[in-house]
Design a protein around this motif. Structure first.
Motif, PDB file in Angstrom:
ATOM      1  N   TYR A 134      19.425   3.870  -8.121  1.00  0.00           N
ATOM      2  CA  TYR A 134      19.701   2.419  -7.935  1.00  0.00           C
ATOM      3  C   TYR A 134      19.638   1.851  -8.780  1.00  0.00           C
ATOM      4  O   TYR A 134      19.334   0.456  -8.939  1.00  0.00           O
ATOM      5  N   GLY A 135      18.699   2.074  -9.745  1.00  0.00           N
ATOM      6  CA  GLY A 135      17.974   0.798 -10.587  1.00  0.00           C
ATOM      7  C   GLY A 135      16.719   0.929 -10.314  1.00  0.00           C
ATOM      8  O   GLY A 135      15.680  -0.220 -11.265  1.00  0.00           O
ATOM      9  N   THR A 136      16.725   1.213  -8.882  1.00  0.00           N
ATOM     10  CA  THR A 136      15.036   1.125  -8.687  1.00  0.00           C
ATOM     11  C   THR A 136      14.888   2.150  -6.969  1.00  0.00           C
ATOM     12  O   THR A 136      15.865   2.620  -7.033  1.00  0.00           O
ATOM     13  N   CYS A 137      13.638   1.992  -6.357  1.00  0.00           N
ATOM     14  CA  CYS A 137      13.702   2.937  -5.528  1.00  0.00           C
ATOM     15  C   CYS A 137      13.921   2.070  -4.232  1.00  0.00           C
ATOM     16  O   CYS A 137      12.658   1.308  -3.432  1.00  0.00           O
ATOM     17  N   PRO A 138      14.552   1.686  -3.360  1.00  0.00           N
ATOM     18  CA  PRO A 138      14.674   1.077  -1.911  1.00  0.00           C
ATOM     19  C   PRO A 138      13.982   1.342  -1.366  1.00  0.00           C
ATOM     20  O   PRO A 138      12.945   2.117  -1.063  1.00  0.00           O
ATOM     21  N   THR A 139      13.484   0.604   0.083  1.00  0.00           N
ATOM     22  CA  THR A 139      12.266   0.214   0.673  1.00  0.00           C
ATOM     23  C   THR A 139      12.978   0.957   1.467  1.00  0.00           C
ATOM     24  O   THR A 139      11.671   2.024   1.675  1.00  0.00           O
ATOM     25  N   MET A 140      14.174   1.447   2.341  1.00  0.00           N
ATOM     26  CA  MET A 140      14.031   2.767   3.324  1.00  0.00           C
ATOM     27  C   MET A 140      14.011   3.848   2.415  1.00  0.00           C
ATOM     28  O   MET A 140      14.091   4.720   2.719  1.00  0.00           O
ATOM     29  N   MET A 141      14.195   3.946   1.166  1.00  0.00           N
ATOM     30  CA  MET A 141      13.974   5.000   0.237  1.00  0.00           C
ATOM     31  C   MET A 141      12.328   5.578   0.142  1.00  0.00           C
ATOM     32  O   MET A 141      12.279   6.447   0.572  1.00  0.00           O
ATOM     33  N   SER A 142      11.875   4.915  -0.453  1.00  0.00           N
ATOM     34  CA  SER A 142      10.324   4.542  -0.566  1.00  0.00           C
ATOM     35  C   SER A 142       9.769   5.313   0.959  1.00  0.00           C
ATOM     36  O   SER A 142       8.726   5.973   0.334  1.00  0.00           O
ATOM     37  N   GLU A 143      10.066   4.335   2.161  1.00  0.00           N
ATOM     38  CA  GLU A 143       9.432   4.827   3.481  1.00  0.00           C
ATOM     39  C   GLU A 143       9.715   6.810   3.811  1.00  0.00           C
ATOM     40  O   GLU A 143       8.850   7.050   4.138  1.00  0.00           O
ATOM     41  N   GLN A 144      10.965   6.371   3.136  1.00  0.00           N
ATOM     42  CA  GLN A 144      11.449   7.951   3.402  1.00  0.00           C
ATOM     43  C   GLN A 144      10.553   9.611   2.692  1.00  0.00           C
ATOM     44  O   GLN A 144       9.928  10.101   3.042  1.00  0.00           O
TER      45      GLN A 144
ATOM     46  N   PRO B 128       0.275  -1.431   0.187  1.00  0.00           N
ATOM     47  CA  PRO B 128       0.180   0.010   0.007  1.00  0.00           C
ATOM     48  C   PRO B 128       0.418   1.333  -0.049  1.00  0.00           C
ATOM     49  O   PRO B 128       0.306   2.382  -0.070  1.00  0.00           O
ATOM     50  N   LEU B 129       2.270   0.876   1.242  1.00  0.00           N
ATOM     51  CA  LEU B 129       2.544   2.600   0.645  1.00  0.00           C
ATOM     52  C   LEU B 129       3.297   3.071  -0.271  1.00  0.00           C
ATOM     53  O   LEU B 129       3.308   3.206  -1.262  1.00  0.00           O
TER      54      LEU B 129
END
Length: 337
Positions: free
Chosen positions: A58-68, A30-31
């Protein structure tokens, strides 16, 4: 962040967001749905810019970055409201403390007035006409005095609780993703980020460095666990200083650490590992009790670069083999796989 789109527009944004999430290996939670829904709506240019920069790195959006990014942009209003509510609560607590002080002062003054009245009423000139009042005041003054003292103590205790509450509200809660001893991210974060980055499409290089403190059990036996903790804390500080983003240093477990290096090839990773190795072997710790300087701290390093179609587990296993080879070669060295 308020979502006010009609059903048709919302469905269109969702149709745009899902393929992007698949393309960049974004976990479908959901996030992330909310984050990428906001991205395709182009309502927050700063968010789009930061996501684009993250994908580029990164070639992606890492989880910790997404949460931030989610907290910073998507629910920033809600966070602000929460912080405002906390501030108001602290303000109320502060006012309560002030009122408690005022009440204590008023009670003290009232006690003084009663005592002065008692003295005046005990004047012999008033004895015939005020006998009943004198008897009544004499009977209750001592009780009132004791009650006032109890009330003041209760107020003081309440003020102490208010102060404690204010400190608790102002204190930041420890993030479950952070290792409390070293201040580094923990294994849970490492596993999540590595799996996502490994699964991302694109040509981004990724190199893994595994680090193990040499003879750490013997060090603990010789110098004690408190000294061992100091060594681990130094490791955490050193890794944070030498491995800025997009590198991800973590405490892998116990005396073992790992660094996930995005955009670094094997030669670059070896160079960083050698710098760390040299700084670690230069550690000097002085024991307070004995004054003895400990200078026998070293670490071994295993380095390997991600291969095509390699899984996260396979990469970790290869890095572990390189690490054990470093230990077999006499420790305090860097070995590649």
């Amino acid at each position: 962040m308020k979502f006010v789109e009609n059903p048709t527009q919302s469905a269109e944004y969702l149709r745009q967001a899902i393929p992007l999430m698949v393309k960049y290996n974004i976990p479908p939670n959901p996030l992330n749905y909310a984050l990428w829904y906001t991205y395709v709506s182009n309502r927050i240019p700063t968010l789009n810019f930061q996501i684009d920069q993250t994908i580029e790195t990164y070639g992606t959006c890492p989880t910790m970055m997404s949460e931030q990014l989610f907290r910073q942009h998507v629910i920033n209003e809600e966070i602000e409201h929460s912080e405002k509510a906390q501030a108001e609560f602290i303000s109320i607590a502060t006012k309560l403390g002030s009122k408690a002080n005022a009440a204590a002062q008023e009670t003290s003054e009232f006690r003084t007035i009663l005592e002065e009245s008692l003295i005046a009423l005990n004047n012999p000139e008033n004895a015939n006409s005020l006998d009943n009042i004198i008897n009544n005041l004499s009977e209750h003054t001592e009780s009132l005095n004791k009650g006032t003292i109890r009330f003041q103590k209760e107020l003081e205790a309440s003020q102490a609780e208010i102060l404690k509450l204010k400190k608790e509200l102002q204190k930041s809660r420890q993030d479950a993703s952070i290792d409390p001893l070293t201040g580094l991210f923990n294994r849970r974060v490492f596993d999540t980020e590595l799996s996502q980055i490994i699964g991302a499409r694109g040509d981004k290089s990724a190199t893994l460095v595994m680090i193990d403190v040499d003879h750490f059990k013997r060090f603990n036996d010789d110098y004690g666990h408190l000294m061992g903790d100091k060594v681990l804390q130094y490791f955490g500080k050193l890794l944070k200083e030498e491995c800025p983003e997009p590198m991800l240093p973590v405490r892998f477990g116990g005396e073992e650490f790992a660094i996930l290096m995005i955009g670094k090839d094997q030669d670059q990773a070896i160079s960083i590992a050698e710098t760390l190795r040299e700084k670690i072997q230069s550690i000097r710790i002085k024991q307070k009790k004995t004054g003895k300087v400990i200078s026998s701290i070293t670490a071994s390093f295993g380095v390997c670069m991600k291969e095509s179609n390699e899984t996260a587990q396979q990469l970790i296993e290869r890095a572990d083999k390189a690490l054990y080879a470093a230990k077999g070669n006499g420790r305090n060295c860097v070995v590649t796989a």
